[in-house]
Design a protein around this motif. Structure first.
Motif, PDB file in Angstrom:
ATOM      1  N   THR A   1      16.584 -71.032   9.756  1.00 17.26           N
ATOM      2  CA  THR A   1      17.151 -72.112  10.557  1.00 17.26           C
ATOM      3  C   THR A   1      18.389 -71.602  11.291  1.00 17.26           C
ATOM      4  O   THR A   1      19.072 -70.682  10.824  1.00 17.26           O
ATOM      5  N   LEU A   2      18.669 -72.231  12.412  1.00 12.70           N
ATOM      6  CA  LEU A   2      19.846 -71.897  13.203  1.00 12.70           C
ATOM      7  C   LEU A   2      20.695 -73.143  13.427  1.00 12.70           C
ATOM      8  O   LEU A   2      20.172 -74.193  13.828  1.00 12.70           O
ATOM      9  N   LEU A   3      21.974 -73.019  13.173  1.00 17.35           N
ATOM     10  CA  LEU A   3      22.946 -74.060  13.478  1.00 17.35           C
ATOM     11  C   LEU A   3      24.131 -73.394  14.157  1.00 17.35           C
ATOM     12  O   LEU A   3      24.741 -72.480  13.580  1.00 17.35           O
TER      13      LEU A   3
ATOM     14  N   VAL B   1      18.748 -65.511  22.808  1.00 15.66           N
ATOM     15  CA  VAL B   1      18.908 -64.100  22.459  1.00 15.66           C
ATOM     16  C   VAL B   1      18.867 -63.912  20.948  1.00 15.66           C
ATOM     17  O   VAL B   1      18.245 -62.962  20.440  1.00 15.66           O
ATOM     18  N   MET B   2      19.508 -64.799  20.185  1.00 20.23           N
ATOM     19  CA  MET B   2      19.431 -64.694  18.733  1.00 20.23           C
ATOM     20  C   MET B   2      17.988 -64.767  18.255  1.00 20.23           C
ATOM     21  O   MET B   2      17.561 -63.993  17.392  1.00 20.23           O
TER      22      MET B   2
ATOM     23  N   ASP C   1      15.459 -74.953  14.738  1.00 20.38           N
ATOM     24  CA  ASP C   1      16.805 -75.286  15.212  1.00 20.38           C
ATOM     25  C   ASP C   1      17.287 -76.539  14.496  1.00 20.38           C
ATOM     26  O   ASP C   1      16.689 -77.610  14.646  1.00 20.38           O
ATOM     27  N   ILE C   2      18.371 -76.422  13.734  1.00 21.52           N
ATOM     28  CA  ILE C   2      18.991 -77.614  13.161  1.00 21.52           C
ATOM     29  C   ILE C   2      19.803 -78.317  14.249  1.00 21.52           C
ATOM     30  O   ILE C   2      19.604 -79.484  14.542  1.00 21.52           O
TER      31      ILE C   2
ATOM     32  N   VAL D   1      16.192 -69.173   4.968  1.00 16.74           N
ATOM     33  CA  VAL D   1      17.455 -68.515   5.325  1.00 16.74           C
ATOM     34  C   VAL D   1      18.130 -69.369   6.395  1.00 16.74           C
ATOM     35  O   VAL D   1      17.583 -69.562   7.488  1.00 16.74           O
ATOM     36  N   HIS D   2      19.301 -69.892   6.074  1.00 15.45           N
ATOM     37  CA  HIS D   2      20.055 -70.716   7.015  1.00 15.45           C
ATOM     38  C   HIS D   2      21.137 -69.874   7.685  1.00 15.45           C
ATOM     39  O   HIS D   2      21.983 -69.284   7.002  1.00 15.45           O
ATOM     40  N   VAL D   3      21.099 -69.807   9.002  1.00 15.04           N
ATOM     41  CA  VAL D   3      22.099 -69.065   9.770  1.00 15.04           C
ATOM     42  C   VAL D   3      23.010 -70.079  10.448  1.00 15.04           C
ATOM     43  O   VAL D   3      22.550 -70.887  11.256  1.00 15.04           O
TER      44      VAL D   3
END
Length: 267
Positions: free
Chosen positions: A5-7, A19-20, A35-36, A64-66
């Protein structure tokens, strides 16, 4: 299938989030990315901490939370990789994971220092691309936390950044507005458990909510319990007190926002 996840507070106007995702896909093409939010207010670590803690319980073990809300990027702050509650978190050590760690015990935590898992060269301003993204991709592929750097003591992780509600008197809980959502609802740091404790003292009295010294009334069960365009207080989906307006925008209607004082009192 691994899940990341991305926050972030990056928004979607620029290339940063895309890009990430590209970096992650280049290292681990089988990973799913969710996407959070990318609409955390810029540099607002407290807002990010609340959103991250609200979201992560609904993801499966192994996620995995980023989290990248990182006003100290390029400076002395650490980057952490933490395992807790069967999930892993990659985040700056600036209080962003504070709400998560209140609820979960830490299984392992390391300082991310092994540049073998970074992109080269590492930018001074975009660690999301050069450190957070590749590290998360390797973790989702099975890399043990211990490979990323030295162990970190739980007590050394930054805390005290996220404000907590308190009993200012035996009959009054005091907190603050920590964020507003896109509907204009004001999220507070007053949790339902604390309100329940106050309510146990309410024999012969009623609960009244004030925000920025404006009385709202009691806590209702749903928005439609008051007339349209009327302010109300409700326990929201995060288990926190929210100030709203039925079919309206509380932020505008009440001229209230982040840091304003909120009180739940017996009268």
């Amino acid at each position: 299938m691994p899940l990341i996840t991305l926050l972030t507070d990056f928004g979607t106007q620029d290339e940063y989030v895309g890009v990430m995702k590209g970096v992650i896909a280049g290292i681990n093409p089988d990973v799913r990315i969710v996407d959070i939010s990318h609409s955390i207010a810029p540099q607002d670590v407290v807002h990010g901490a609340y959103v991250l803690a609200a979201a992560c319980p609904f993801f499966p073990a192994g996620t995995v939370h980023v989290a990248v809300v990182d006003p100290g990027v390029g400076g002395a702050r650490r980057i952490l990789a933490i395992e807790c509650g069967g999930q892993r978190f990659v985040a700056p050590d600036n209080g962003l994971v504070e709400r998560v760690l209140i609820r979960q015990s830490v299984t392992a935590a390391v300082s991310v220092e092994n540049s073998l898992y970074f992109l080269k060269p590492v930018s001074r301003t975009f660690h999301g691309r050069d450190i957070f993204a590749p590290v998360s991709a390797h973790l989702a592929a099975g890399l043990p936390l211990a490979e990323l750097g030295p162990a970190v003591d739980r007590d050394s992780i930054v805390s005290g950044v996220v404000p907590r509600c308190r009993f200012s008197t035996p009959v009054c809980v005091e907190g603050v507005v920590v964020a507003a959502d896109r509907f204009g609802n004001l999220m507070t740091n007053i949790d339902a458990t604390t309100i329940d404790r106050l309510a146990q003292r309410a024999t012969g009295k009623k609960l009244i909510v004030d925000v920025a010294d404006k009385p709202i009334g009691g806590i209702v069960a749903s928005y439609d319990r008051v007339p349209r365009h009327t302010p109300l207080a409700v326990i929201g989906s995060r288990g926190l007190l929210e100030i709203s307006v039925n079919s309206g925008d509380a932020r505008k209607a009440l001229s209230a926002g982040k840091h304003d004082t909120v009180r739940v009192r017996l009268t």
